[in-house]
Scaffold this motif. Structure first.
Motif, short mmCIF file in Angstrom:
data_model
loop_
_atom_site.label_atom_id
_atom_site.label_comp_id
_atom_site.label_asym_id
_atom_site.label_seq_id
_atom_site.Cartn_x
_atom_site.Cartn_y
_atom_site.Cartn_z
N THR B 232 22.44 -1.94 3.87
CA THR B 232 21.61 -2.85 4.08
C THR B 232 22.18 -3.81 4.53
O THR B 232 21.43 -5.11 5.66
N PRO B 233 23.01 -4.61 3.53
CA PRO B 233 23.49 -5.93 3.54
C PRO B 233 24.82 -6.01 5.15
O PRO B 233 23.86 -7.18 5.79
N MET B 234 25.16 -5.59 5.29
CA MET B 234 26.03 -5.07 6.78
C MET B 234 24.63 -5.54 7.80
O MET B 234 25.27 -6.56 8.90
N ILE B 235 23.76 -4.71 7.92
CA ILE B 235 22.88 -4.59 8.94
C ILE B 235 22.35 -6.85 8.62
O ILE B 235 22.52 -7.51 9.81
N PHE B 236 21.30 -6.43 8.04
CA PHE B 236 21.00 -7.78 7.62
C PHE B 236 22.32 -8.94 7.94
O PHE B 236 21.26 -10.39 8.83
N VAL B 237 23.54 -8.99 7.96
CA VAL B 237 24.25 -10.35 7.74
C VAL B 237 24.82 -9.87 9.19
O VAL B 237 24.58 -11.26 9.94
N MET B 238 24.86 -9.22 9.98
CA MET B 238 25.61 -9.38 11.32
C MET B 238 23.89 -10.00 11.95
O MET B 238 23.83 -10.57 13.09
N ILE B 239 22.80 -9.36 11.96
CA ILE B 239 21.29 -10.29 13.03
C ILE B 239 21.44 -11.12 11.88
O ILE B 239 20.91 -12.26 13.59
N TYR B 240 21.28 -11.71 10.70
CA TYR B 240 21.42 -13.47 11.08
C TYR B 240 22.74 -14.15 12.21
O TYR B 240 22.87 -15.04 12.48
N GLY B 241 23.85 -13.78 11.64
CA GLY B 241 24.85 -13.93 12.58
C GLY B 241 24.27 -14.31 14.12
O GLY B 241 24.83 -15.20 15.12
N MET B 242 23.78 -12.93 14.74
CA MET B 242 23.29 -13.32 15.65
C MET B 242 22.36 -14.36 16.16
O MET B 242 22.06 -14.69 17.19
N VAL B 243 20.42 -14.58 15.49
CA VAL B 243 20.38 -14.96 15.49
C VAL B 243 20.12 -16.57 14.71
O VAL B 243 20.38 -17.43 15.95
N MET B 244 21.36 -16.84 14.32
CA MET B 244 21.76 -18.19 14.38
C MET B 244 22.88 -18.36 15.01
O MET B 244 23.05 -19.93 14.86
N LEU B 245 23.10 -18.35 16.37
CA LEU B 245 24.33 -18.38 17.22
C LEU B 245 23.46 -19.62 18.67
O LEU B 245 22.50 -18.43 19.20
#
Lengths: 263, 245
Positions: B232-245
């Motif tokens: 799950t961290p892989m999925i959530f970190v990528m989503i975090y990267g998408m949302v934060m930019l």
């Protein structure tokens, strides 16, 4: 004296790690389960041992193995070492030039995984639960071989600068196909072994290797290409553990067939 | 007392054996390949001794403390029969152990650095700090969710490979949408979340649950929590990267 100070420092750091866990466990035990913990004294002694053990373990690693291992990773990837025999450093670097780096990655990946405490824990549990069908050493060696192959490939990827996701996707595809052929009882354990391989011992050394490579190979940037080795080291053990189980099953089949033939 | 001492000694020898491979690899590369002497030999010998002692204590403590408490809690929750509290415990355990994880703190700081160099966030301490903190909370929440899903799986007896394969497909799909700079960090974050204390505890919890619930097999159903916690961290970190930019 210095040793004592840094042991004290280590104790504080590890305590920070252990306290949230202890609070959650004892909080739930007291407020939700509302029962005395069986063998409370023994459990508390066990927690203290874990704490002491981790502090000594980390201190020893910091003092003995990490500095040398990190230095080694930097030296092995330095162009001065790679092109020692040549009068000048060539402009074009081929992936074959890094022979010793591959060997180092494979060897250090194997060796650090064998010593990884979290893996020892899971292997002990697996042997207990499987009634000995999976041995502690069999599992540890299978995982260590997986990390070894994974790191070597990961180093190759940094040197050639190929995109990480393609490797990982191919790895996933292999895992998925294998899942349908591997013995059922190994599957959950194999998936788990991906996550346990990379902790205390492996991560710092692997990070140093990735950073060393990404900053010395021409055209790579340490911030962008230095990552990904840990991902490799957590994917390949899944494959190798399933292979281990498949081989064990296959050997068992062969033995039984031979027995039948003899009858 | 005597038997305790001899068991300690046996563990100590086992630890020495576990470490011999690292020592051999480092000595070989230092002396044969790099052809350099080993600096501060005395310091290093003391260090190796500490590592051996540490590993011995850790394994002993594992058998006395972490394994039994994980299992006894699993049995207690199963007897109590409250799914809510069990899931709450799983979430707290995942979140609580991850948020303080030193390896994660290091990776989050590094990720903030990458984002700043890539000019995705401002190159100031404040911006980088808030990015790193956000990332840490993201990963910790994702590990908490992972353990909740993992425990639910054990309760319901879902086959693990469907859940994991579904997770893989999600990772692959999100990879195409996530900013390229975050992908490496996201993939690595899966491996670093599960610390040396969390792993034995979570494993004992899973195995304990699977053995106390009727119809579950500890080998088939008891393992797998760690696998979720690293996916799950892989999925959530990528989503975090998408949302934060």
């Amino acid at each position: 004296m210095e040793l004592l100070i840094s042991l004290g420092q280590g104790l504080l750091n590890t305590l920070k790690d252990v306290i949230p866990i202890a609070v959650i466990i004892f909080g739930f035990q007291l407020l939700v389960i509302r029962r005395a913990i069986p063998n409370l004294k023994k459990v508390l002694i066990g927690f203290t041992y874990v704490l002491i053990g981790l502090v000594l373990f980390l201190q020893g690693l910091e003092q003995a193995l990490f500095p040398l291992g990190k230095l080694m990773a930097t030296q092995l990837t330095a162009p001065e070492f790679l092109f020692k025999g040549l009068a000048e450093i060539p402009n074009q670097i081929h992936w074959q030039d890094y022979m010793w780096v591959y060997i180092f990655a494979a060897a250090i990946g194997f060796a650090t995984t064998i010593a990884e405490p979290a893996l020892i824990a899971v292997a002990m549990k697996a042997q207990e639960v499987s009634g000995g069908a999976i041995s502690v050493w069999g599992l540890r060696i299978a995982v260590a071989l997986g990390v070894s192959v994974g790191l070597t490939l990961g180093v190759f990827r940094i040197i050639t600068g190929t995109p990480l996701q393609y490797y990982i996707m191919v790895g996933y595809a292999i895992v998925i196909v294998q899942t349908f052929f591997a013995p059922k009882m190994i599957i959950a354990l194999a998936y788990d072994s991906g996550g346990v391989t990379t902790s205390t011992v492996t991560v710092p050394l692997v990070a140093a290797l990735g950073l060393g490579l990404a900053s010395t190979v021409p055209g790579r940037s340490p911030v962008l290409d230095g990552f990904g080795l840990i991902a490799f080291a957590s994917l390949f053990p899944i494959i190798s553990v399933m292979i281990y189980a498949q081989l064990a099953e296959w050997r068992e089949h062969k033995k039984q067939r031979r027995k039948q033939d003899a009858l | 007392m005597k038997s305790q001492f001899s068991s300690f000694f046996k563990h100590f020898i086992a630890s020495a054996r576990d470490l011999s491979a690292i020592v051999a690899v480092i000595a070989f590369f230092q002396l044969v390949i790099l052809q350099q002497p080993i600096p501060n030999l005395a310091d290093i010998l003391v260090g190796v001794l500490l590592v051996m002692l540490g590993l011995t204590f850790f394994i002993r403590g594992l058998e006395m403390g972490l394994f039994p408490i994980g299992e006894s809690m699993a049995y207690a929750f199963a007897r109590k029969g409250s799914v809510f509290w069990l899931l709450a415990f799983a979430f707290c355990l995942g979140f609580g152990t991850t948020i303080a994880e030193p390896a994660l703190i290091a990776v989050a700081a590094e990720a903030a650095n990458v984002a700043a160099v890539g000019e995705m966030i401002a190159h100031t301490d404040a911006a980088m700090n808030s990015y790193a903190t956000g990332l840490r909370y993201t990963v910790a929440v994702s590990v908490g969710i992972a353990l909740v899903v993992g425990v639910l799986r054990i309760l319901k007896g879902w086959p693990i490979h469907y859940v994991i394969i579904g997770g893989y497909i999600t990772v692959v799909v999100i990879t195409f949408f996530a900013p390229a700079e975050i992908v490496g960090i996201a993939y690595d974050s899966g491996g670093v979340t599960t610390s040396t204390i969390t792993v034995p505890l979570v494993t004992a919890l899973g195995v304990g649950l699977a053995s106390s619930i009727k119809g579950r097999n500890p080998m088939l159903d008891g393992f797998g929590l760690i696998a979720f916690a690293s996916l799950t961290p892989m999925i959530f970190v990528m989503i975090y990267g998408m949302v934060m930019l």
